[in-house]
Design a protein around this motif. Structure first.
Motif, PDB file in Angstrom:
ATOM      1  N   GLY A  19      49.688 -68.681 -55.776  1.00  0.00           N
ATOM      2  CA  GLY A  19      48.405 -68.980 -56.415  1.00  0.00           C
ATOM      3  C   GLY A  19      48.017 -70.442 -56.248  1.00  0.00           C
ATOM      4  O   GLY A  19      46.882 -70.764 -55.872  1.00  0.00           O
ATOM      5  N   PHE A  20      48.967 -71.334 -56.499  1.00  0.00           N
ATOM      6  CA  PHE A  20      48.728 -72.774 -56.355  1.00  0.00           C
ATOM      7  C   PHE A  20      48.339 -73.112 -54.914  1.00  0.00           C
ATOM      8  O   PHE A  20      47.375 -73.846 -54.663  1.00  0.00           O
ATOM      9  N   GLU A  21      49.078 -72.579 -53.968  1.00  0.00           N
ATOM     10  CA  GLU A  21      48.811 -72.873 -52.561  1.00  0.00           C
ATOM     11  C   GLU A  21      47.493 -72.258 -52.092  1.00  0.00           C
ATOM     12  O   GLU A  21      46.799 -72.828 -51.245  1.00  0.00           O
ATOM     13  N   THR A  22      47.105 -71.107 -52.663  1.00  0.00           N
ATOM     14  CA  THR A  22      45.805 -70.498 -52.347  1.00  0.00           C
ATOM     15  C   THR A  22      44.672 -71.413 -52.800  1.00  0.00           C
ATOM     16  O   THR A  22      43.694 -71.625 -52.073  1.00  0.00           O
ATOM     17  N   VAL A  23      44.817 -71.971 -54.008  1.00  0.00           N
ATOM     18  CA  VAL A  23      43.833 -72.939 -54.506  1.00  0.00           C
ATOM     19  C   VAL A  23      43.726 -74.120 -53.543  1.00  0.00           C
ATOM     20  O   VAL A  23      42.626 -74.534 -53.149  1.00  0.00           O
ATOM     21  N   LYS A  24      44.870 -74.651 -53.151  1.00  0.00           N
ATOM     22  CA  LYS A  24      44.906 -75.831 -52.273  1.00  0.00           C
ATOM     23  C   LYS A  24      44.209 -75.553 -50.942  1.00  0.00           C
ATOM     24  O   LYS A  24      43.400 -76.360 -50.467  1.00  0.00           O
ATOM     25  N   VAL A  32      34.800 -75.080 -54.036  1.00  0.00           N
ATOM     26  CA  VAL A  32      35.131 -75.529 -55.391  1.00  0.00           C
ATOM     27  C   VAL A  32      35.939 -74.410 -56.048  1.00  0.00           C
ATOM     28  O   VAL A  32      35.455 -73.274 -56.171  1.00  0.00           O
ATOM     29  N   VAL A  33      37.156 -74.717 -56.463  1.00  0.00           N
ATOM     30  CA  VAL A  33      38.076 -73.679 -56.957  1.00  0.00           C
ATOM     31  C   VAL A  33      38.443 -73.929 -58.416  1.00  0.00           C
ATOM     32  O   VAL A  33      38.773 -75.055 -58.799  1.00  0.00           O
ATOM     33  N   VAL A  34      38.394 -72.850 -59.200  1.00  0.00           N
ATOM     34  CA  VAL A  34      38.882 -72.916 -60.574  1.00  0.00           C
ATOM     35  C   VAL A  34      40.322 -72.417 -60.576  1.00  0.00           C
ATOM     36  O   VAL A  34      40.591 -71.251 -60.306  1.00  0.00           O
ATOM     37  N   LEU A  35      41.233 -73.345 -60.844  1.00  0.00           N
ATOM     38  CA  LEU A  35      42.660 -73.021 -60.960  1.00  0.00           C
ATOM     39  C   LEU A  35      42.880 -72.542 -62.389  1.00  0.00           C
ATOM     40  O   LEU A  35      42.557 -73.244 -63.348  1.00  0.00           O
ATOM     41  N   THR A  36      43.398 -71.319 -62.531  1.00  0.00           N
ATOM     42  CA  THR A  36      43.635 -70.800 -63.879  1.00  0.00           C
ATOM     43  C   THR A  36      45.123 -70.552 -64.099  1.00  0.00           C
ATOM     44  O   THR A  36      45.864 -70.283 -63.151  1.00  0.00           O
ATOM     45  N   GLY A  54      44.143 -85.623 -53.128  1.00  0.00           N
ATOM     46  CA  GLY A  54      42.780 -85.916 -52.674  1.00  0.00           C
ATOM     47  C   GLY A  54      41.775 -84.802 -52.871  1.00  0.00           C
ATOM     48  O   GLY A  54      40.718 -84.800 -52.241  1.00  0.00           O
ATOM     49  N   LEU A  55      42.085 -83.840 -53.749  1.00  0.00           N
ATOM     50  CA  LEU A  55      41.168 -82.710 -53.957  1.00  0.00           C
ATOM     51  C   LEU A  55      40.477 -82.751 -55.321  1.00  0.00           C
ATOM     52  O   LEU A  55      40.074 -81.719 -55.862  1.00  0.00           O
ATOM     53  N   SER A  56      40.323 -83.952 -55.876  1.00  0.00           N
ATOM     54  CA  SER A  56      39.751 -84.117 -57.227  1.00  0.00           C
ATOM     55  C   SER A  56      38.391 -83.445 -57.388  1.00  0.00           C
ATOM     56  O   SER A  56      38.102 -82.833 -58.423  1.00  0.00           O
ATOM     57  N   ASP A  57      37.541 -83.561 -56.349  1.00  0.00           N
ATOM     58  CA  ASP A  57      36.175 -83.040 -56.468  1.00  0.00           C
ATOM     59  C   ASP A  57      36.094 -81.539 -56.236  1.00  0.00           C
ATOM     60  O   ASP A  57      35.027 -80.951 -56.404  1.00  0.00           O
ATOM     61  N   ARG A  58      37.220 -80.956 -55.833  1.00  0.00           N
ATOM     62  CA  ARG A  58      37.173 -79.553 -55.420  1.00  0.00           C
ATOM     63  C   ARG A  58      37.867 -78.594 -56.379  1.00  0.00           C
ATOM     64  O   ARG A  58      37.744 -77.381 -56.228  1.00  0.00           O
ATOM     65  N   VAL A  59      38.631 -79.113 -57.335  1.00  0.00           N
ATOM     66  CA  VAL A  59      39.419 -78.231 -58.202  1.00  0.00           C
ATOM     67  C   VAL A  59      39.193 -78.574 -59.672  1.00  0.00           C
ATOM     68  O   VAL A  59      39.210 -79.744 -60.055  1.00  0.00           O
ATOM     69  N   VAL A  60      38.962 -77.527 -60.465  1.00  0.00           N
ATOM     70  CA  VAL A  60      38.908 -77.689 -61.926  1.00  0.00           C
ATOM     71  C   VAL A  60      39.895 -76.709 -62.542  1.00  0.00           C
ATOM     72  O   VAL A  60      40.280 -75.718 -61.912  1.00  0.00           O
TER      73      VAL A  60
END
Length: 582
Positions: A19-24, A32-36, A54-60
């Motif tokens: 799941g973590f690697e899919t988000v990455k 833009v990915v919501v990590l739950t 370096g993915l600050s703008d892409r993950v919440v």
């Protein structure tokens, strides 16, 4: 609007592992990915890791417990308010539904080819764990889909990827009733899946799992997820909805006993999340290969190549086998066919090639061969109709190694008839005999080896050209009429007066007929990918090796068509790799 081009994804169970690697990987693709995660602390730690890379703008991050309907409702409201739509939903959250003995799992060889594993020595199940497993793995994914369908409908490229497992294929569900319900694609409904899960938990509570032929809760939950994938894909045809086994990946669930890294495991779900709008839907993938929902051998692909003991046919077999496909090399002459097989075996392709005798001009031989394919493999993925003859013979006084002198070519009625029987009717009968097993493939391909000589510009007979060129009204019967008229005129010695081709007459007409039949078949079977191809002027026995191209180059274009992805063009004529007019 600038925001309109942004794409948004949700990945459940994403604080670690696949799941973590899919988000990455999704975020690295500009989404833009919501990590739950259920555990807020762990979820925020995972978010920080991605921010550091370096993915600050892409993950919440958003807390989510997929086993809690209220948590799902709250999260759907957040997504609606925050983004206004959703493009990708990856249902990854899952639990094993048992206490796993990591040491026993490592010692079992689980995941390795040929390993026989006694799961009872590895997993300890209780009713409570089984119920929680089904609630999380199946109902969690189902409720997520139900909650997010309205937002996915606002996307112009909605994707749902359900993380499943090869453990969830129906061969692992011994209970015949459950297997029948979950495997009946036409009549699958949410309620029928509920019936199976309700019966499973009832039998678990009553201590009757073994006597009723039930596997573990994890297997049942993943079989249900796979079934539900088909239901959703059918219900929402504009969505691309698929399920995938990412492979045996090193994760906490298996105490890091997997064979693949999480990076490798995430690749296949990410690929499905990024499918084009004409990509497949309602399928089960094992990593990047389409599988079936039931068969043990589902990931294997099978091909048949006719006239394959030499030349282009032999090289097509070699190239397909080198791509991991199991290929049946066929030849009319058994001795030559077996010699060709031995050559391939010596080059390290023993496991990928088998031989079967076949005479495509003999209907009984084709019927027997089709029975062999059905019994041996249960399906067919690729048919390459390569067998062909020139329909002429050389004068007896022309020595070996001499080039082709047109004046030395002998044509007669018997040779012409044999040419049509082999080149056209042989290919047609092969297609007709193998259609039923090709229909069991998730990626059926037919490649007819043709020739630029079969182009309609070489058929000066206006009546024949008109029939073979009328794509809208083409039928097998109309092609038969053309061939019958050609043979009648040949017998009567009126080829020239009726403006039929006079050089390699039967060969030219047979290839024009094959091209026409390719269009008929492609129209008849729109889910297939069916094309014909001129491989170029290749050095082969048929032209006494006067060609320009080596067989390796000649085979490359038919192989390319045999390996086209789903959704590729069909009903076309190619000259080598370029689309041509008929």
């Amino acid at each position: 609007m600038a925001e309109a081009t942004k794409r948004y994804a949700v990945v459940t169970g994403a604080n670690k592992g696949i799941g973590f690697e899919t988000v990455k990987q999704l975020a690295s693709n500009g989404i833009v990915v919501v990590l739950t995660a259920r555990d807020e602390k762990r979820g925020l730690e995972a978010l920080q890791k991605l921010q550091h890379s370096g993915l600050s703008d892409r993950v919440v991050f958003h807390q989510l417990d997929v086993s809690d309907p209220a948590s799902i409702t709250s999260f759907a409201d957040f997504t609606k308010t925050q983004f206004g739509k959703l493009d990708i939903l990856v249902n990854n959250a899952g639990i094993p539904g048992a206490i796993v003995d990591g040491d026993a799992l490592a010692a079992s060889g689980h995941g390795k080819e040929g390993a026989i594993v006694d799961m009872s020595k590895i997993f300890v199940q209780t009713y409570e764990l089984a119920e929680e497993c089904i609630k999380t793995n199946y109902y969690g994914a189902k409720r997520m889909i139900e909650a997010f369908v309205p937002l996915l409908q606002l996307s112009n490229s909605p994707r749902i990827v359900n993380i499943s497992s090869s453990n969830g294929t129906l061969k692992n569900v011994p209970n015949e009733w459950a297997r029948g319900v979950l495997g009946d694609a036409e009549r699958l409904t949410d309620e029928r899946v509920d019936d199976v899960l309700g019966e499973y938990l009832k039998d678990f509570k009553e201590g009757r799992l073994e006597s009723k032929g039930w596997p573990t809760a994890y297997v049942v939950s993943k079989a249900a997820v796979s079934a539900y994938t088909r239901i959703v894909a059918k219900k929402y045809p504009s969505f691309r909805v698929n399920c995938v086994c990412p492979g045996y990946v090193k994760t906490e669930m298996n105490h890091n006993n997997g064979l693949l890294t999480v990076e490798e495991g995430a690749e296949s779900p990410v690929r499905l999340a990024l499918l084009p709008n004409d990509g497949p839907s309602g399928l089960f993938f094992v990593r990047n290969e389409v599988s079936t929902f039931s068969m043990a051998e589902s990931t294997k692909r099978y091909a048949v190549v006719t006239g394959a003991n030499k030349g282009i046919g032999f090289e097509i077999v070699r190239q397909l086998a080198s791509n991991g496909i199991v290929v049946v090399l066929t030849a009319r002459d058994e001795k030559r066919g077996l010699e060709a097989l031995q050559k391939l075996q010596r080059s390290g392709l023993s496991d990928q090639v088998v031989f079967h005798q076949l005479d495509v001009s003999d209907p009984a031989s084709i019927t027997s061969f089709a029975d062999f394919i059905k019994t041996q493999f249960g399906k067919l993925d690729i048919l390459v109709n390569n067998a062909g003859i020139g329909g002429v013979k050389l004068d007896a006084d022309v020595g070996a190694g001499a080039g082709i002198d047109r004046s030395k070519l002998i044509q007669n009625y018997e040779l012409a008839e044999e040419c049509l029987q082999t080149n056209y009717y042989g290919a047609r009968r092969m297609a007709e005999a193998l259609i039923s097993v090709l229909q069991l493939s998730s990626s059926p391909r037919i490649v007819n080896i043709s020739s630029a000589m079969g182009k309609l510009e070489n058929i000066q007979n206006k009546w024949a050209e008109g029939i073979l060129g009328d794509a809208e009204n083409l039928t097998e019967e109309k092609v038969d009429e053309v061939l019958k008229e050609f043979l009648k005129d040949f017998k009567e010695g009126s080829l020239a007066s009726k403006v039929w081709p006079t050089f390699l007459s039967a060969y030219t007409v047979s290839k024009a007929a094959m091209n026409a039949y390719t269009r008929i078949l492609a129209k008849k079977y729109p889910s297939f990918c069916i094309n014909c191809v001129c491989p170029g002027f290749v050095k082969t026995d048929i032209n006494r090796n006067t060609g320009i191209l080596p067989v390796e180059e000649g085979a490359s274009s038919p192989v390319r068509l045999a390996l086209l992805p789903n959704g590729s063009p069909s009903g076309l004529f190619f000259i080598r790799k370029e689309v041509s007019s008929f």
